[in-house]
Enzyme design. Sequence first.
Site, PDB file in Angstrom:
ATOM      1  N   GLU A  83      16.355  -7.947  19.338  1.00 55.38           N
ATOM      2  CA  GLU A  83      16.732  -7.043  18.255  1.00 55.38           C
ATOM      3  C   GLU A  83      16.028  -7.380  16.948  1.00 55.38           C
ATOM      4  O   GLU A  83      15.606  -6.489  16.212  1.00 55.38           O
ATOM      5  CB  GLU A  83      18.249  -7.052  18.049  1.00 55.38           C
ATOM      6  CG  GLU A  83      19.027  -6.366  19.168  1.00 55.38           C
ATOM      7  CD  GLU A  83      18.572  -4.929  19.412  1.00 55.38           C
ATOM      8  OE1 GLU A  83      18.073  -4.268  18.475  1.00 55.38           O
ATOM      9  OE2 GLU A  83      18.693  -4.467  20.557  1.00 55.38           O
TER      10      GLU A  83
ATOM     11  N   TYR B 223      23.077  -2.196  11.852  1.00 54.86           N
ATOM     12  CA  TYR B 223      22.538  -1.822  13.158  1.00 54.86           C
ATOM     13  C   TYR B 223      22.533  -3.011  14.119  1.00 54.86           C
ATOM     14  O   TYR B 223      23.035  -2.916  15.243  1.00 54.86           O
ATOM     15  CB  TYR B 223      21.116  -1.262  13.054  1.00 54.86           C
ATOM     16  CG  TYR B 223      20.428  -1.323  14.387  1.00 54.86           C
ATOM     17  CD1 TYR B 223      20.734  -0.405  15.387  1.00 54.86           C
ATOM     18  CD2 TYR B 223      19.555  -2.375  14.703  1.00 54.86           C
ATOM     19  CE1 TYR B 223      20.187  -0.504  16.658  1.00 54.86           C
ATOM     20  CE2 TYR B 223      19.006  -2.480  15.964  1.00 54.86           C
ATOM     21  CZ  TYR B 223      19.324  -1.553  16.936  1.00 54.86           C
ATOM     22  OH  TYR B 223      18.797  -1.660  18.186  1.00 54.86           O
TER      23      TYR B 223
ATOM     24  N   ASP C 183      20.479   3.530  15.150  1.00 55.67           N
ATOM     25  CA  ASP C 183      19.109   3.251  14.740  1.00 55.67           C
ATOM     26  C   ASP C 183      18.386   4.574  14.520  1.00 55.67           C
ATOM     27  O   ASP C 183      18.988   5.637  14.591  1.00 55.67           O
ATOM     28  CB  ASP C 183      18.395   2.404  15.807  1.00 55.67           C
ATOM     29  CG  ASP C 183      17.999   3.253  16.989  1.00 55.67           C
ATOM     30  OD1 ASP C 183      18.766   4.182  17.325  1.00 55.67           O
ATOM     31  OD2 ASP C 183      16.936   3.020  17.578  1.00 55.67           O
TER      32      ASP C 183
END
Length: 314
Positions: free
Chosen positions: A60, A143, A161
């Site tokens: 991520e 996020y 996102d």
Amino acid sequence: MPDRTEQTAHEAHSNIGSVQDHSGSPSALHDPVLAWYAVNKRELPWREPGAGAWAVMVSEFMLQQTPVNRVLPAYQRWLERWPKPVDLAAEAPGEAVRAWDRLGYPRRALRLHAAAQAIVERHGGEVPDDHAALLALPGVGTYTAAAIASFAFGQRHAVVDTNVRRVLARSLTGVAQPSISPTAADQRLAVSALPADEPTAARWAVASMELGALICTARTPRCADCPIRSDCAWVRAGSPPYDGPPRRGQTYEGTDRQVRGRLLAVLRAASAPVPKTELDTCWPEPVQRERALDGLVADGLVEPLSRGRYRLPA
DNA sequence: CAGTCGTGGTG
DNA sequence: TCACCAAGACT
């Protein structure tokens, strides 16, 4: 292929709270998108069953503004070298910056390193499964916290996102593009579109994101292959073009970012401290050059040493 | 909250 | 070719 008959007359009781008028019904999207994902999802290393939360977290961080294909090699090397947060935490931050390679936005490397240290200090070396605890880590915003909690721990969160914002903008709001920057309305819309059931919500999060990455793309959406084209508000409206304000193009040539990139590239490649005279060859204009170098030092990406030498932070 | 922060692939 | 775009965070 999802075996749905043509749209089952959407009830007219439409709206959820204050959100704008969606022509689509969120729940109608779930089954087709989930079925599509089961068949069409990419095999990515951080999605493998045994990947673990640290692998998800590393992916991520790297995927923040960097495409999947460019992340893959760096990701593999990173996890091989630092299989657990404690492994990275024990390293010098400069090693993280070096291993970040050319993924861009190297402050992310610094933040991932700091996050690993925080995980060791606050959470016994294990990536926390609590959303608030995740959010408190360096480099973890709304996020990323939701993504880790959802992807790694199967929790129910709106994972919003740019892909998801685009999918929802088109399918529910009926416009070609989402707002330029994330808004509270986007967040509310995503929450309202979330399946009630926890495991289903977690699958929806990855699936809707994947749909945005592979089918509902920004440039040239592949609507012919889209599992929800018959329910898509934007398609139903005749796929009207984007009519909002012009999107700011991100210029790069001649910016401080370019200079920073050059300076850091030299320092990444160097195994010993680099004299400033060598860094000076990176950029002809002295004022901007100094500003860029000072900025890197201020950001903790570069460490100044004695006698005008520099290196990645130890 | 608008600006800043890298890098490379692509339509 | 070259503007646009890519799983954002932080100030």
